[in-house]
Design a protein around this motif. Structure first.
Motif, short mmCIF file in Angstrom:
data_model
loop_
_atom_site.label_atom_id
_atom_site.label_comp_id
_atom_site.label_asym_id
_atom_site.label_seq_id
_atom_site.Cartn_x
_atom_site.Cartn_y
_atom_site.Cartn_z
N PHE A 33 0.73 -0.95 0.11
CA PHE A 33 0.09 -0.23 -0.19
C PHE A 33 0.87 1.38 -0.21
N TYR A 35 0.68 5.14 1.43
CA TYR A 35 -0.60 6.16 1.77
C TYR A 35 1.13 7.70 1.23
N PHE A 45 -4.82 7.10 2.45
CA PHE A 45 -4.58 6.21 1.29
C PHE A 45 -4.87 6.42 -0.91
N THR A 100 -7.07 -6.83 4.78
CA THR A 100 -7.16 -5.61 5.59
C THR A 100 -6.92 -6.22 6.77
N ASN B 31 -12.74 -5.00 11.15
CA ASN B 31 -12.15 -4.96 12.23
C ASN B 31 -11.57 -3.25 12.26
N GLN B 33 -8.26 -1.46 13.75
CA GLN B 33 -6.74 -1.49 15.08
C GLN B 33 -6.68 -0.20 14.67
N TYR B 35 -3.00 2.23 15.80
CA TYR B 35 -1.42 2.08 15.87
C TYR B 35 -1.04 3.27 16.33
N HIS B 45 2.30 -0.57 14.55
CA HIS B 45 0.64 -1.53 14.17
C HIS B 45 -0.06 -2.19 16.58
N LEU B 48 -5.69 -4.98 17.48
CA LEU B 48 -6.21 -5.55 16.27
C LEU B 48 -7.68 -5.86 17.34
N ARG B 50 -11.41 -6.71 16.30
CA ARG B 50 -12.69 -7.95 15.18
C ARG B 50 -14.15 -6.91 15.02
N ASP B 92 -11.40 -0.45 8.36
CA ASP B 92 -10.98 -1.24 6.67
C ASP B 92 -12.89 -0.58 6.37
N GLU B 94 -14.23 -2.65 3.70
CA GLU B 94 -13.92 -3.13 2.58
C GLU B 94 -15.50 -4.06 2.44
N ARG B 100 -9.74 -2.37 0.14
CA ARG B 100 -8.79 -3.33 1.11
C ARG B 100 -7.29 -2.82 1.73
N ALA B 101 -7.90 -1.16 1.58
CA ALA B 101 -7.39 -0.28 2.62
C ALA B 101 -7.55 0.36 3.92
N LEU B 102 -6.51 0.59 4.84
CA LEU B 102 -6.73 1.06 5.84
C LEU B 102 -7.76 2.71 5.55
N PHE B 104 -8.04 6.13 8.21
CA PHE B 104 -7.45 6.62 9.60
C PHE B 104 -8.32 7.63 9.71
#
Lengths: 114, 114
Positions: A33, A35, A45, A100, B31, B33, B35, B45, B48, B50, B92, B94, B100-102, B104
């Motif tokens: 990826f 960013y 992204f 992800t 999920n 996450q 950071y 990271h 995480l 779910r 995500d 998704e 499929r990118a995070l 933030f």
């Protein structure tokens, strides 16, 4: 083992110049990826590769931005005709997952366009 | 654009105190996450959680997730000066977008005074 590395760490470009930013992901990671992080903000992204296939480039801000990962390993983000608004930190991340889950980030390249 | 908002934007505490950061997001998620980013360094990271989990622990970190309110919190107990950093939540999208990118948030800047 070695983490994600990026080069150069710092880049100063005059407005209108082309730049190329390199990312070496963790060996064997299928996902990569890019960013963009502006000062004081979270990363945004840009684009996503699964192996050599660029599956999502919806975050690239203009057609001056181009990314490639020809052999499914090293990736290059190229910015043509740089503008001042391109000044930011460009972060590369890789992941062993195709979805992800956690991503492993490099230290970033700080681009300053003067 | 940023997916989420962290609250507070900045937090200053004394060593040994607990730090709580909150995150709100907008879409359905698989999920969430957290950071950490130290000054001048890449993102690391932390944890995480779910979408079917409500609470998770890792060392001095405790994360909660409330999908009905689309919010999460990160608690750091017994803080240390080395915890000084910016903390970002990332989600995500998704499920909703297939991306499929995070995504933030804008981050909480934590300062732990020795």
């Amino acid at each position: 083992g070695a983490g994600v590395s990026q080069s150069p760490r710092y880049k100063v470009a005059k407005r209108g110049q082309d730049v190329a930013l390199r990312c070496d992901p963790i060996s064997g990671h299928v996902s990569l990826f890019w960013y963009q992080q502006a000062l004081g903000q979270g990363p945004e992204f840009l684009t996503y590769f699964q192996n050599e296939a660029q599956l999502d480039k919806s975050g690239l801000p203009s057609d001056r931005f181009f990314a490639e990962r020809p052999e499914g390993s090293v990736s290059t983000l190229k910015i043509q005709r740089t503008q001042q608004e391109d000044s930011a930190v460009y972060l590369c991340a890789s992941s062993p997952y195709r979805t992800t889950y956690e991503q492993y980030f490099g230290p970033g390249t700080r681009l300053t366009v003067t | 654009s940023q997916q989420g908002e962290e609250d507070p934007q900045a937090l200053s505490i004394q060593e040994g105190e607990n730090a709580t950061m909150n995150c709100s997001y907008k879409t359905s998620i698989n999920n969430l996450q957290w950071y950490r980013q130290n000054s001048g360094r890449g993102l690391v990271h932390l944890i995480l959680i779910r979408s079917n989990e409500r609470e998770k622990h890792s060392g001095r970190l405790r994360v909660t997730l409330d999908t009905s309110k689309k919010s999460s919190s990160l608690l750091i107990t017994a803080s240390r000066a080395a915890d000084t950093a910016s903390y970002f939540c990332a989600t995500d999208a998704e499920k909703d977008t297939g991306r499929r990118a995070l995504t933030f948030g804008s981050g909480t800047r934590l300062q732990v005074q020795p």
